[in-house]
Design a protein around this motif. Structure first.
Motif, PDB file in Angstrom:
ATOM      1  N   TYR A 146       5.219  21.792   0.711  1.00 22.72           N
ATOM      2  CA  TYR A 146       4.463  20.270   0.388  1.00 22.72           C
ATOM      3  C   TYR A 146       4.885  19.163   1.099  1.00 22.72           C
ATOM      4  O   TYR A 146       6.095  19.011   1.523  1.00 22.72           O
ATOM      5  N   MET A 147       3.929  18.424   1.612  1.00 28.02           N
ATOM      6  CA  MET A 147       4.335  17.304   2.454  1.00 28.02           C
ATOM      7  C   MET A 147       3.385  16.253   1.952  1.00 28.02           C
ATOM      8  O   MET A 147       2.245  16.173   2.544  1.00 28.02           O
TER       9      MET A 147
ATOM     10  N   THR B  41      -9.868  26.081  -4.631  1.00 32.64           N
ATOM     11  CA  THR B  41     -10.531  25.278  -5.154  1.00 32.64           C
ATOM     12  C   THR B  41     -10.319  23.930  -4.787  1.00 32.64           C
ATOM     13  O   THR B  41      -9.301  23.539  -4.319  1.00 32.64           O
ATOM     14  N   LEU B  42     -11.391  23.004  -5.165  1.00 30.06           N
ATOM     15  CA  LEU B  42     -11.224  21.605  -4.749  1.00 30.06           C
ATOM     16  C   LEU B  42      -9.855  20.859  -5.625  1.00 30.06           C
ATOM     17  O   LEU B  42      -9.259  20.265  -4.863  1.00 30.06           O
ATOM     18  N   GLN B  43      -9.790  21.248  -6.818  1.00 29.03           N
ATOM     19  CA  GLN B  43      -8.756  20.776  -7.575  1.00 29.03           C
ATOM     20  C   GLN B  43      -7.375  21.264  -6.941  1.00 29.03           C
ATOM     21  O   GLN B  43      -6.524  20.474  -6.854  1.00 29.03           O
TER      22      GLN B  43
ATOM     23  N   MET C 214      -0.410  30.614  -5.087  1.00 27.05           N
ATOM     24  CA  MET C 214      -0.965  29.262  -4.632  1.00 27.05           C
ATOM     25  C   MET C 214      -2.102  29.480  -3.704  1.00 27.05           C
ATOM     26  O   MET C 214      -3.070  28.725  -3.668  1.00 27.05           O
ATOM     27  N   ALA C 215      -2.287  30.556  -3.018  1.00 25.14           N
ATOM     28  CA  ALA C 215      -3.362  30.700  -2.262  1.00 25.14           C
ATOM     29  C   ALA C 215      -4.772  30.769  -2.988  1.00 25.14           C
ATOM     30  O   ALA C 215      -5.815  30.067  -2.615  1.00 25.14           O
TER      31      ALA C 215
ATOM     32  N   HIS D 281      -2.483  19.993  -4.089  1.00 25.91           N
ATOM     33  CA  HIS D 281      -1.348  20.670  -3.019  1.00 25.91           C
ATOM     34  C   HIS D 281      -1.135  19.204  -2.151  1.00 25.91           C
ATOM     35  O   HIS D 281       0.050  18.993  -1.945  1.00 25.91           O
ATOM     36  N   HIS D 282      -2.052  18.334  -1.763  1.00 31.06           N
ATOM     37  CA  HIS D 282      -2.042  17.318  -1.066  1.00 31.06           C
ATOM     38  C   HIS D 282      -1.298  16.000  -1.729  1.00 31.06           C
ATOM     39  O   HIS D 282      -0.785  15.308  -0.899  1.00 31.06           O
TER      40      HIS D 282
END
Length: 277
Positions: A140-141, A7-9, A1-2, A14-15
């Motif tokens: 994740y939140m 990357t922007l994608q 995941m890091a 993630h958000h």
């Protein structure tokens, strides 16, 4: 995941991903999953709403009211006036329901103004400190409940259930069935009217189902788009604060307007359901 986060994608993905807890051991069953962040923030903001109004009611005075009491009274009077102007039936539930919808949806929308990295990063640090996760990127939140279609759909389904309830209570079961089958097209000839029943039923059913669908998608679409813009601004990095402030000032209008629209459409739909034509 890091690596994905670099990357922007990956940052955007993630958000926009909910923190979830599966209710079954089957990884392919995506239906039996709880979006715990949506549940936690929506329930928490609902409790804050109750606490704010309960504390204001306990401290209310007949003398010169304080600023906080004035604000609460202005909100209550604003909602009450809209209900009186729009709802033409008789029900003690509509005004409290409208007030709850307006303030609760407003508070959930208001979370959109918090910088998108702040609360997720804080949750990630807490997760690492407590040993719950190895990396903060594993947390994740989504802190804006109304950017989750599951929540907006749940609100709309609740309104839809009230529409059916009031329609049957005011018009009776036969009156409700007649409303679905004898409108909008009618004819004096019984045979022609019988032929029109399938057409009327299809059109009225589509109209009825379009109400909760439009309610949920309108609120979700506007807040999801606004949150996505905040995420793109945050991805800029160093110069994000000026742009965040400019978009936040404009987005305040969207936050209030969407809460108002959801409230008003709920009142209008329940008024139509409570009218015996």
């Amino acid at each position: 995941m890091a690596a994905e986060e670099q990357t922007l994608q990956g940052y955007i993905k993630h958000h926009l991903t909910n923190g979830q807890v599966a209710l079954t051991d089957d990884p392919t069953n995506s239906f039996m999953v709880l979006n715990v962040d949506t549940l936690a923030w929506s329930i928490g903001l609902g409790l804050i709403f109750l606490w704010i109004f309960k504390s204001a009611a306990n401290k209310a005075t007949l003398g010169v009211p304080g600023k906080w009491q004035c604000l609460i009274e202005m909100v209550v009077e604003f909602v009450d006036q809209n209900v009186k102007d729009t709802f033409h039936g008789k029900s003690k539930l509509i005004a409290p329901l409208a007030l709850t919808i307006f303030v609760w949806v407003f508070l959930m929308n208001l979370m959109d103004l918090i910088p998108v990295d702040f609360l997720p990063a804080l949750a990630g640090q807490i997760g690492v400190a407590t040993g719950a996760v190895e990396s903060s990127h594993d947390v994740y939140m989504k802190v804006v409940p109304t950017t989750d279609l599951n929540l907006t759909a749940a609100l709309a389904i609740g309104v839809f259930a009230l529409i059916i309830f009031y329609s049957i209570r005011v018009k009776g079961m036969m009156g409700f069935i007649k409303e679905l089958t004898l409108h909008p097209f009618s004819a004096k000839n019984p045979f022609v009217q019988a032929l029109l029943i399938p057409v009327n039923f299809m059109m009225e059913t589509i109209t009825l189902l379009a109400r909760p669908i439009s309610l949920s998608l309108r609120l979700f679409g506007n807040l999801y788009a606004g949150e996505l813009i905040f995420i793109l601004i945050a991805a800029i990095g160093l110069f994000q604060l000026p742009l965040h402030f400019v978009w936040a000032v404009f987005h305040i209008l969207v936050i209030v307007l969407q809460a108002f629209i959801f409230m008003m459409l709920t009142i209008v739909y329940l008024s139509l359901a409570s009218t015996d034509h």
